[in-house]
Motif scaffolding. Structure first.
Motif, short mmCIF file in Angstrom:
data_model
loop_
_atom_site.label_atom_id
_atom_site.label_comp_id
_atom_site.label_asym_id
_atom_site.label_seq_id
_atom_site.Cartn_x
_atom_site.Cartn_y
_atom_site.Cartn_z
N TYR A 192 -51.46 28.33 -27.93
CA TYR A 192 -50.92 29.26 -26.94
C TYR A 192 -50.76 30.66 -27.52
O TYR A 192 -51.00 31.65 -26.83
CB TYR A 192 -49.59 28.77 -26.38
CG TYR A 192 -49.00 29.81 -25.45
CD1 TYR A 192 -49.59 30.06 -24.22
CD2 TYR A 192 -47.89 30.56 -25.82
CE1 TYR A 192 -49.11 31.05 -23.38
CE2 TYR A 192 -47.40 31.55 -24.99
CZ TYR A 192 -48.00 31.78 -23.76
OH TYR A 192 -47.52 32.77 -22.94
N LEU A 193 -50.33 30.77 -28.77
CA LEU A 193 -50.19 32.10 -29.39
C LEU A 193 -51.53 32.83 -29.40
O LEU A 193 -51.60 34.04 -29.12
CB LEU A 193 -49.65 31.96 -30.81
CG LEU A 193 -48.20 31.49 -30.95
CD1 LEU A 193 -47.83 31.34 -32.42
CD2 LEU A 193 -47.24 32.44 -30.24
N ARG A 250 -52.42 36.26 -27.03
CA ARG A 250 -52.97 37.52 -27.56
C ARG A 250 -54.31 37.85 -26.93
O ARG A 250 -54.61 39.01 -26.60
CB ARG A 250 -53.10 37.44 -29.08
CG ARG A 250 -51.80 37.49 -29.81
CD ARG A 250 -51.10 38.80 -29.55
NE ARG A 250 -49.71 38.75 -29.93
CZ ARG A 250 -48.81 39.65 -29.58
NH1 ARG A 250 -49.16 40.66 -28.80
NH2 ARG A 250 -47.56 39.54 -29.96
N PHE A 251 -55.15 36.83 -26.75
CA PHE A 251 -56.46 37.05 -26.13
C PHE A 251 -56.30 37.52 -24.68
O PHE A 251 -56.99 38.44 -24.24
CB PHE A 251 -57.27 35.75 -26.18
CG PHE A 251 -58.60 35.84 -25.49
CD1 PHE A 251 -59.66 36.52 -26.07
CD2 PHE A 251 -58.78 35.25 -24.25
CE1 PHE A 251 -60.89 36.62 -25.42
CE2 PHE A 251 -60.00 35.34 -23.59
CZ PHE A 251 -61.06 36.03 -24.18
N ALA A 252 -55.38 36.89 -23.95
CA ALA A 252 -55.17 37.25 -22.54
C ALA A 252 -54.63 38.67 -22.40
O ALA A 252 -55.02 39.41 -21.48
CB ALA A 252 -54.22 36.25 -21.89
N LEU A 253 -53.74 39.07 -23.30
CA LEU A 253 -53.20 40.43 -23.25
C LEU A 253 -54.30 41.48 -23.44
O LEU A 253 -54.31 42.51 -22.78
CB LEU A 253 -52.12 40.61 -24.32
CG LEU A 253 -50.76 39.94 -24.02
CD1 LEU A 253 -49.84 40.09 -25.22
CD2 LEU A 253 -50.12 40.53 -22.77
N LEU A 259 -50.12 41.83 -15.32
CA LEU A 259 -51.14 40.97 -14.72
C LEU A 259 -51.15 39.59 -15.39
O LEU A 259 -51.23 38.56 -14.71
CB LEU A 259 -52.51 41.63 -14.84
CG LEU A 259 -53.70 40.82 -14.31
CD1 LEU A 259 -53.51 40.47 -12.84
CD2 LEU A 259 -55.01 41.58 -14.52
N TRP A 260 -51.06 39.55 -16.70
CA TRP A 260 -51.05 38.28 -17.42
C TRP A 260 -49.82 37.47 -17.06
O TRP A 260 -49.89 36.25 -16.89
CB TRP A 260 -51.14 38.53 -18.92
CG TRP A 260 -50.95 37.34 -19.81
CD1 TRP A 260 -50.16 37.28 -20.93
CD2 TRP A 260 -51.55 36.05 -19.70
NE1 TRP A 260 -50.23 36.03 -21.51
CE2 TRP A 260 -51.09 35.25 -20.77
CE3 TRP A 260 -52.44 35.48 -18.79
CZ2 TRP A 260 -51.48 33.93 -20.97
CZ3 TRP A 260 -52.83 34.15 -18.98
CH2 TRP A 260 -52.35 33.40 -20.05
N ASN A 261 -48.67 38.13 -16.89
CA ASN A 261 -47.46 37.42 -16.48
C ASN A 261 -47.61 36.83 -15.08
O ASN A 261 -47.17 35.71 -14.82
CB ASN A 261 -46.25 38.36 -16.51
CG ASN A 261 -45.71 38.56 -17.92
OD1 ASN A 261 -46.06 37.82 -18.85
ND2 ASN A 261 -44.86 39.54 -18.10
N LEU A 262 -48.26 37.60 -14.18
CA LEU A 262 -48.49 37.09 -12.82
C LEU A 262 -49.39 35.85 -12.86
O LEU A 262 -49.13 34.86 -12.15
CB LEU A 262 -49.13 38.19 -11.97
CG LEU A 262 -49.49 37.79 -10.53
CD1 LEU A 262 -48.25 37.36 -9.75
CD2 LEU A 262 -50.20 38.94 -9.82
N ILE A 263 -50.42 35.88 -13.67
CA ILE A 263 -51.31 34.73 -13.81
C ILE A 263 -50.55 33.53 -14.36
O ILE A 263 -50.71 32.39 -13.88
CB ILE A 263 -52.51 35.08 -14.71
CG1 ILE A 263 -53.42 36.08 -14.00
CG2 ILE A 263 -53.30 33.83 -15.10
CD1 ILE A 263 -54.48 36.69 -14.87
N GLN A 264 -49.68 33.76 -15.33
CA GLN A 264 -48.89 32.68 -15.89
C GLN A 264 -47.94 32.08 -14.85
O GLN A 264 -47.77 30.86 -14.79
CB GLN A 264 -48.10 33.17 -17.10
CG GLN A 264 -48.97 33.43 -18.32
CD GLN A 264 -48.16 33.88 -19.52
OE1 GLN A 264 -47.88 33.10 -20.41
NE2 GLN A 264 -47.77 35.15 -19.54
N ILE A 265 -47.33 32.92 -14.02
CA ILE A 265 -46.45 32.42 -12.97
C ILE A 265 -47.22 31.57 -11.97
O ILE A 265 -46.75 30.50 -11.55
CB ILE A 265 -45.75 33.61 -12.25
CG1 ILE A 265 -44.75 34.27 -13.20
CG2 ILE A 265 -45.04 33.14 -10.98
CD1 ILE A 265 -44.21 35.59 -12.71
N LEU A 266 -48.42 32.01 -11.61
CA LEU A 266 -49.26 31.21 -10.71
C LEU A 266 -49.64 29.87 -11.33
O LEU A 266 -49.65 28.84 -10.65
CB LEU A 266 -50.52 32.00 -10.33
CG LEU A 266 -50.30 33.24 -9.45
CD1 LEU A 266 -51.61 34.01 -9.29
CD2 LEU A 266 -49.73 32.85 -8.10
#
Length: 199
Positions: free
Chosen positions: A66-67, A71-74, A82-89
């Protein structure tokens, strides 16, 4: 983070996972362990510690995966929002799957789906509590990733137990989950503390 601290984190996480597996596993299998005297109980406890330690290694692989993913997603999505929104979904999607897929796979005729809400809901509440703890010790940007890790990654690590009918209908479902939760909680809180020591 130097090598010494990585090794420290590895072994302490393994110990926490082993302890979590034994603390939950021994009471759940108490009748079996009491059948043939002290040595049966002793080796049963050792066995539970070993299972917990083995499961904790899966938790450690999940955490470091996950770490890297984080980092890759950021870098891929450019913005944290945007990455936080994807994680919430993804959290919502996994919550739905954890309810619905277990219901269609294991529900008895006439059994209502609401009974399958309990475990995912409790796991999500626990994830939010630990994420809040993480946020208080670091900063607000850690909240969503911490919830995602504690809920989604823990669920992914738990999938081998969830997909086996024999395990799903037994105490082993919880014996597998306990070291995952213990190890993941410890890793999430311990890492930033170790990094602060370096600073």
């Amino acid at each position: 983070m130097n090598t010494r601290k990585v090794v420290y984190l590895f072994f302490t996480t393994m110990f926490i996972g082993a302890a979590g597996g034994a603390v939950v596993g021994v009471p759940l299998t108490w009748d079996v362990f009491q059948e043939e005297g002290f040595w049966n109980f002793f080796w049963g406890v050792v066995w539970m510690l070993g299972i917990g330690a083995a499961v904790s290694i899966v938790a450690q692989m999940g955490y470091f995966a996950y770490l890297v993913l984080h980092r890759f997603a950021l870098s891929l999505f450019k913005t944290r929002k945007l990455w936080n929104l994807i994680q919430i979904l993804l959290i919502a999607f996994v919550y739905f799957d954890l309810v619905y897929l277990r219901y269609i796979a294991y529900a008895e005729p006439g059994e209502h789906w609401t009974g399958y809400l309990i475990t995912p809901t409790l796991l999500l509440i626990y994830a939010v509590i630990i994420a809040y703890w993480k946020m208080k010790e670091t900063n607000w940007t850690a909240f969503v990733p911490a919830v995602f890790f504690m809920f989604v990654i823990t669920t992914i690590e738990w999938v081998p137990a969830l997909t086996v009918q024999v395990v799903n209908d037994s105490v082993w479902l919880w014996i597998y989950l306990a070291p995952l939760i213990a190890a993941n909680t410890y890793q999430l809180i311990a890492l930033h503390r170790l990094q602060r020591q370096d600073k």
